[in-house]
Design an enzyme around this catalytic site. Sequence first.
Site, short mmCIF file in Angstrom:
data_model
loop_
_atom_site.label_atom_id
_atom_site.label_comp_id
_atom_site.label_asym_id
_atom_site.label_seq_id
_atom_site.Cartn_x
_atom_site.Cartn_y
_atom_site.Cartn_z
N ASP A 187 0.85 -1.18 0.00
CA ASP A 187 0.00 0.00 0.00
C ASP A 187 0.89 1.25 0.00
O ASP A 187 1.61 1.48 0.97
CB ASP A 187 -0.85 -0.03 1.29
N ASP B 74 -2.86 4.80 -2.65
CA ASP B 74 -3.79 5.49 -1.75
C ASP B 74 -4.20 6.85 -2.31
O ASP B 74 -3.33 7.62 -2.73
CB ASP B 74 -3.06 5.68 -0.41
N GLU C 288 -6.84 3.75 -5.35
CA GLU C 288 -7.99 4.02 -4.49
C GLU C 288 -8.48 5.41 -4.85
O GLU C 288 -7.68 6.35 -4.89
CB GLU C 288 -7.57 3.98 -3.02
N HIS D 108 -10.65 -1.45 5.68
CA HIS D 108 -10.25 -0.86 6.97
C HIS D 108 -10.86 0.52 7.19
O HIS D 108 -10.70 1.11 8.26
CB HIS D 108 -8.72 -0.77 7.00
N ASP D 109 -11.54 1.05 6.17
CA ASP D 109 -12.12 2.40 6.28
C ASP D 109 -13.63 2.40 6.49
O ASP D 109 -14.24 3.46 6.57
CB ASP D 109 -11.87 3.20 4.99
O1 ISL Z 1 -12.93 7.68 5.07
C1 ISL Z 1 -13.23 8.07 3.98
C2 ISL Z 1 -14.10 9.26 3.75
O2 ISL Z 1 -15.33 8.99 4.36
C3 ISL Z 1 -12.68 7.39 2.82
O3 ISL Z 1 -13.15 8.03 1.67
C4 ISL Z 1 -11.16 7.50 2.90
O4 ISL Z 1 -10.72 8.46 3.78
C5 ISL Z 1 -10.62 7.93 1.58
O5 ISL Z 1 -11.16 7.02 0.65
C6 ISL Z 1 -9.10 7.78 1.58
O6 ISL Z 1 -8.72 6.63 2.30
C7 ISL Z 1 -7.32 6.35 2.28
O7 ISL Z 1 -6.55 7.50 2.60
C8 ISL Z 1 -6.68 8.03 3.92
C9 ISL Z 1 -6.60 6.96 5.02
O8 ISL Z 1 -7.08 7.53 6.23
C10 ISL Z 1 -7.45 5.75 4.66
O9 ISL Z 1 -7.28 4.73 5.65
C11 ISL Z 1 -7.02 5.25 3.30
O10 ISL Z 1 -7.74 4.08 2.93
C12 ISL Z 1 -5.54 9.01 4.07
O11 ISL Z 1 -4.34 8.38 3.71
#
Ligand code: ISL
Length: 547
Positions: free
Chosen positions: A99, A200, A254, A326-327
């Site tokens: 990641d 990410d 992502e 995880h989100d």
């Molecule tokens: O939590 C969200 C908004 O409600 C998700 O959209 C998420 O924050 C966004 O997709 C980005 O996520 C990624 O980047 C973030 C990190 O906190 C998340 O864990 C990761 O999956 C910042 O790096």
Amino acid sequence: MESKDWWKEAVVYQVYPRSFKDGNGDGVGDIAGIIDKVNYIKSLGVNAVWINPIYPSPNVDGGYDISDYTGIQPEFGDMHDFDRLVKVLHEKDIKLVMDLVLNHSSSLHPWFIESRKSKQNPYRDFYFWRPGKKNNVPNNWPSFFGGSAWEFDPLTEEYYLHLFSKEQPDLNWEHEPLRTAVKEIMRFWLDKGVDGLRLDVISAISKRTDFPDADTQDFNETIEKYYANGPRLKEFIAELKQVADEYGAFTIGEGPGITPLNALDYLDSRNGLSLIFHFGHMFLDQGPGGRFDPVSWELDEFKNVFKKWNDAISEKGWLSIFLGNHDFARLVSRWGNDKDFHSESSKMLLTLLLTMPGTPFIFQGDEIGMTNLKLNSVSESKDIETLRGWEQAKQKISEEEFLKKVNYAGRDNARSPMQWDNSANGGFTTGKAWMTLNSNRSVINVANEEHDPDSILNYFRKMVTVRKENKILMYGIYESIQTDDVGLFLYYRILGLEKWLVALNFSSQHISSLFLNSIAKERLVGNYRQEDLMIIRPWEAVVFKVD
Ligand code: ISL
Ligand code: CA
């Protein structure tokens, strides 16, 4: 000989290292723990593992604030452990997807420490610095984690951009030396045998760098219009793809803010990514205020998302599909019924995941039906998004009301330690776990399900086998079926002369479907043991062969 695109036939297992398995008793999951569980991962039938960030990080945002892009977080182990993990996974013919967080670094990264020293510093332009407007922030952009997306730095009396926390300054991709440095980081990990990269927030590496005020209060609209899909996005993606192609590496982006209309910008066959994660379904139950502004969702909307994205991508690109990570909240608690039909609805959702077109991603614990966590106070949360969300919410609502939203939609739900057996800490650690364990771990765990032929775990394994043994589920076209059966999600998968029909009941009702009863069909697999061709039972999933 493997097909060039191994990932089209893969099922990917997502490991959140901090909560997967603790190998040294300090209460924090680690690489040794993952190595210890590689046989379990292999037993799922998956072909690849995506692990969340394991680089040195102050851990403000679960490791998504990286302070050294070519090291290993000491809590997780060292580079020797990492090399061992690559070797063990490859010996078992499992690919490794790392990641990479390239939209922002940690504010403790040496680049940022240099950048903020002076306006003339060679690293100044690795980040976005702007003078304020009359002692105020440069514009009205909000952070994903509440508050402004700008932080004032007294040293040089300018603001820097951070779409996430102030400890996560955005990297300036307009600056060529930054892009060169990023490519070296990619090569470092690909040289070590990593098979793919999960990128990410890749949708935000090109943003509106004229920084106009957002003209909307809707957060997801703000992401789409200002943070993501910027003018140089295809150019920057093409540069990443060039490096990936040097190694034949798989890339998945992502992408908050990616839409069915611009998805193919990310997936161009020559200069694009292998896959993207879209969030069409993941924001259905989020109101204009985002995650902590939950709204109800309708099955029809859910169905339409799959149709829309399939229509947008399947011709020229390749879909990915996930129902949790995880989100987000645990899939059985969010989309199923984790009270009265926990097992049936877990299996039904896993059937959807494994019979849809696109590469399926399963998040650790969803294969055994892990459910949402119940936090009893905000202070129990380990998630910056929840903690900062409470800072904002506490002016308006009580902690009890906020906790209801957190226990429904918060990211802690997915991050509670994996439940291996019914020993003290669910077999996750011999020490004190870094975060709250789910109180149902003595019931929902791998050991209880391992030898139960009817368990969610063994149903998952069965469905992975069904998918991998039937090209129709990997390559068949997807055709949605509209009927007036409220609660039913029906679709065809068609490959050549073969035609399968998937029937999923997203309700606790028994449904007698005129449409289903009118067609000749043979039941291939389903989540109820006994066959009943006339009635679809609560949360039932059935895959039929139809002529
Ligand atoms: O939590 C969200 C908004 O409600 C998700 O959209 C998420 O924050 C966004 O997709 C980005 O996520 C990624 O980047 C973030 C990190 O906190 C998340 O864990 C990761 O999956 C910042 O790096
Ligand atoms: Ca540990």
